[in-house]
Scaffold this active site. Sequence first.
Site, PDB file in Angstrom:
ATOM      1  N   LEU A 142       0.829  -1.204   0.000  1.00 37.11           N
ATOM      2  CA  LEU A 142       0.000   0.000   0.000  1.00 37.11           C
ATOM      3  C   LEU A 142       0.872   1.266   0.000  1.00 37.11           C
ATOM      4  O   LEU A 142       2.063   1.196   0.285  1.00 37.11           O
ATOM      5  CB  LEU A 142      -0.913  -0.043   1.232  1.00 37.11           C
ATOM      6  CG  LEU A 142      -1.903  -1.221   1.213  1.00 37.11           C
ATOM      7  CD1 LEU A 142      -2.471  -1.505   2.601  1.00 37.11           C
ATOM      8  CD2 LEU A 142      -3.035  -0.946   0.219  1.00 37.11           C
ATOM      9  N   PRO A 143       0.259   2.420  -0.314  1.00 39.84           N
ATOM     10  CA  PRO A 143       1.072   3.632  -0.463  1.00 39.84           C
ATOM     11  C   PRO A 143       1.842   4.059   0.792  1.00 39.84           C
ATOM     12  O   PRO A 143       3.029   4.380   0.714  1.00 39.84           O
ATOM     13  CB  PRO A 143       0.042   4.702  -0.862  1.00 39.84           C
ATOM     14  CG  PRO A 143      -1.089   3.939  -1.472  1.00 39.84           C
ATOM     15  CD  PRO A 143      -1.143   2.638  -0.721  1.00 39.84           C
ATOM     16  N   THR A 170       6.458   0.565   1.873  1.00 43.57           N
ATOM     17  CA  THR A 170       7.469   1.361   2.566  1.00 43.57           C
ATOM     18  C   THR A 170       6.725   2.324   3.477  1.00 43.57           C
ATOM     19  O   THR A 170       5.997   3.200   2.997  1.00 43.57           O
ATOM     20  CB  THR A 170       8.317   2.174   1.566  1.00 43.57           C
ATOM     21  OG1 THR A 170       8.929   1.275   0.656  1.00 43.57           O
ATOM     22  CG2 THR A 170       9.397   2.970   2.294  1.00 43.57           C
ATOM     23  N   LYS A 226      15.437  -0.212   5.134  1.00 47.51           N
ATOM     24  CA  LYS A 226      15.015   0.389   3.859  1.00 47.51           C
ATOM     25  C   LYS A 226      15.319   1.892   3.835  1.00 47.51           C
ATOM     26  O   LYS A 226      15.905   2.407   2.873  1.00 47.51           O
ATOM     27  CB  LYS A 226      13.516   0.127   3.678  1.00 47.51           C
ATOM     28  CG  LYS A 226      12.819   0.950   2.640  1.00 47.51           C
ATOM     29  CD  LYS A 226      12.940   0.373   1.267  1.00 47.51           C
ATOM     30  CE  LYS A 226      12.367   1.328   0.233  1.00 47.51           C
ATOM     31  NZ  LYS A 226      12.587   0.909  -1.115  1.00 47.51           N
ATOM     32  N   LYS A 285       9.791  10.587  -0.738  1.00 47.57           N
ATOM     33  CA  LYS A 285       9.000   9.913   0.307  1.00 47.57           C
ATOM     34  C   LYS A 285       9.934   9.201   1.294  1.00 47.57           C
ATOM     35  O   LYS A 285       9.803   9.328   2.508  1.00 47.57           O
ATOM     36  CB  LYS A 285       8.045   8.891  -0.340  1.00 47.57           C
ATOM     37  CG  LYS A 285       7.331   8.023   0.674  1.00 47.57           C
ATOM     38  CD  LYS A 285       6.597   6.840   0.063  1.00 47.57           C
ATOM     39  CE  LYS A 285       6.171   5.894   1.171  1.00 47.57           C
ATOM     40  NZ  LYS A 285       5.401   4.751   0.716  1.00 47.57           N
TER      41      LYS A 285
HETATM   42  P1  NAD Z   1       0.729   2.413  -6.211  1.00 47.24           P
HETATM   43  O1  NAD Z   1       0.112   3.704  -5.813  1.00 47.24           O
HETATM   44  O2  NAD Z   1       0.941   2.107  -7.646  1.00 47.24           O
HETATM   45  O3  NAD Z   1      -0.162   1.201  -5.592  1.00 47.24           O
HETATM   46  C1  NAD Z   1      -0.826   1.241  -4.372  1.00 47.24           C
HETATM   47  C2  NAD Z   1      -2.162   0.529  -4.559  1.00 47.24           C
HETATM   48  O4  NAD Z   1      -2.800   0.450  -3.291  1.00 47.24           O
HETATM   49  C3  NAD Z   1      -3.114   1.254  -5.511  1.00 47.24           C
HETATM   50  O5  NAD Z   1      -3.514   0.379  -6.549  1.00 47.24           O
HETATM   51  C4  NAD Z   1      -4.293   1.662  -4.612  1.00 47.24           C
HETATM   52  O6  NAD Z   1      -5.539   1.627  -5.278  1.00 47.24           O
HETATM   53  C5  NAD Z   1      -4.209   0.606  -3.528  1.00 47.24           C
HETATM   54  N1  NAD Z   1      -4.865   0.974  -2.276  1.00 47.24           N
HETATM   55  C6  NAD Z   1      -4.746   2.122  -1.569  1.00 47.24           C
HETATM   56  N2  NAD Z   1      -5.502   2.054  -0.445  1.00 47.24           N
HETATM   57  C7  NAD Z   1      -6.085   0.832  -0.455  1.00 47.24           C
HETATM   58  C8  NAD Z   1      -6.967   0.170   0.434  1.00 47.24           C
HETATM   59  N3  NAD Z   1      -7.415   0.757   1.538  1.00 47.24           N
HETATM   60  N4  NAD Z   1      -7.383  -1.082   0.111  1.00 47.24           N
HETATM   61  C9  NAD Z   1      -6.935  -1.674  -1.027  1.00 47.24           C
HETATM   62  N5  NAD Z   1      -6.099  -1.109  -1.906  1.00 47.24           N
HETATM   63  C10 NAD Z   1      -5.686   0.136  -1.618  1.00 47.24           C
HETATM   64  O7  NAD Z   1       2.092   2.322  -5.386  1.00 47.24           O
HETATM   65  P2  NAD Z   1       3.345   1.372  -5.698  1.00 47.24           P
HETATM   66  O8  NAD Z   1       4.289   2.059  -6.594  1.00 47.24           O
HETATM   67  O9  NAD Z   1       2.838   0.003  -6.037  1.00 47.24           O
HETATM   68  O10 NAD Z   1       4.043   1.339  -4.264  1.00 47.24           O
HETATM   69  C11 NAD Z   1       3.523   0.572  -3.187  1.00 47.24           C
HETATM   70  C12 NAD Z   1       4.499   0.658  -2.034  1.00 47.24           C
HETATM   71  O11 NAD Z   1       5.772   0.152  -2.448  1.00 47.24           O
HETATM   72  C13 NAD Z   1       4.736   2.081  -1.518  1.00 47.24           C
HETATM   73  O12 NAD Z   1       4.811   2.039  -0.125  1.00 47.24           O
HETATM   74  C14 NAD Z   1       6.050   2.467  -2.164  1.00 47.24           C
HETATM   75  O13 NAD Z   1       6.756   3.426  -1.416  1.00 47.24           O
HETATM   76  C15 NAD Z   1       6.773   1.124  -2.176  1.00 47.24           C
HETATM   77  N6  NAD Z   1       7.816   0.996  -3.215  1.00 47.24           N
HETATM   78  C16 NAD Z   1       7.574   1.398  -4.495  1.00 47.24           C
HETATM   79  C17 NAD Z   1       8.575   1.257  -5.450  1.00 47.24           C
HETATM   80  C18 NAD Z   1       8.342   1.687  -6.887  1.00 47.24           C
HETATM   81  O14 NAD Z   1       9.306   1.725  -7.656  1.00 47.24           O
HETATM   82  N7  NAD Z   1       7.113   1.968  -7.293  1.00 47.24           N
HETATM   83  C19 NAD Z   1       9.816   0.698  -5.104  1.00 47.24           C
HETATM   84  C20 NAD Z   1      10.029   0.263  -3.788  1.00 47.24           C
HETATM   85  C21 NAD Z   1       9.007   0.421  -2.848  1.00 47.24           C
END
Ligand code: NAD
Length: 294
Positions: free
Chosen positions: A65-66, A94, A169, A244
Amino acid sequence: MARVGFIGLGNMGGGMAANLAKNGHDVRAFDLSEEALAKAKAAGCLPVASAAEAADGAEAIVTMLPAGKHVEQVYTESLFGSASPSAILIDCSTIDVATAKRVAEAAAAKGLTAVDAPVSGGIAAANAGTLTFMVGGSAEAFARAEPFLSNMGKAVIHAGISGAGQAAKICNNMILGATMVATCEAFVLAEKLGLDAQAFYDIASVSSGQSWSITSYCPIRGVGPQSPADNDYQGGFAAALMLKDLRLAMEAAEQSGTQTPMGAKARELYEAFADAGHGGQDFSGIIRTLGQRT
Ligand code: NAD
């Protein structure tokens, strides 16, 4: 093979859930986005109507999740009421260390076992199943989470107690943010001093200034292995995500009374970069704000 609940099927979670399904697990997937649910279905997961339904009867429940507030909400409002005590709860988002610890403690109070397991590696690694996981929780909890994480990554490392995964991390990414800025500065200065970028790369990559930012992710187009610099700083690791992580690191530094002047400066620079509308660019694109000519 096991039944796995997966909540959060975004850029990262979509590929991770698909890899669990590819490894034969029965993945019950939930996201607020219909589009994400449809993609998960096409990747072999079973879309369900709520986080509670995804958790019901699952042996492992993964969240991606975000931010911390989303994780805390999903845990308290959905998972605590529906997860079985035999399930392992794995949060791969994260989030801040304090929330990670609080959520794990609240889970334990409900008789549930949770680990924090944030990842290193971006969307490509999530799709390819080559993420690195850093896991915080007891040795017993780690042993239960490890087989599922192995299906989504190339390395699964036990960092320590609850919150230690998140600590690893943000400390890692604080180094990354600061070294990327330092690397960009050095290439710009080298250029201004009349030094050829390739020549400087050849020297610095085998000298004491060497780092991942130079040898694996060089911010100069045409120098070093393929990197976002070769693609006009598109793709890769978005500056907004680096910001972030730096904010989380600075929050943790303040709470623990730690002096992190380099991390603070990197946070300030990435904040200005994102405020100027470049948050979607790769984080190595910050070199453009430092006077790069080429
Ligand atoms: P994203 O925004 O693409 O995905 C998050 C998903 O969570 C979305 O599809 C959203 O609809 C869903 N969501 C939000 N609230 C919800 C709820 N209450 N119930 C169900 N679903 C819900 O984000 P991402 O890029 O996939 O990143 C996710 C996590 O991974 C973050 O914490 C980010 O910091 C971490 N991260 C991302 C990357 C990257 O390169 N994108 C790399 C390492 C870590």
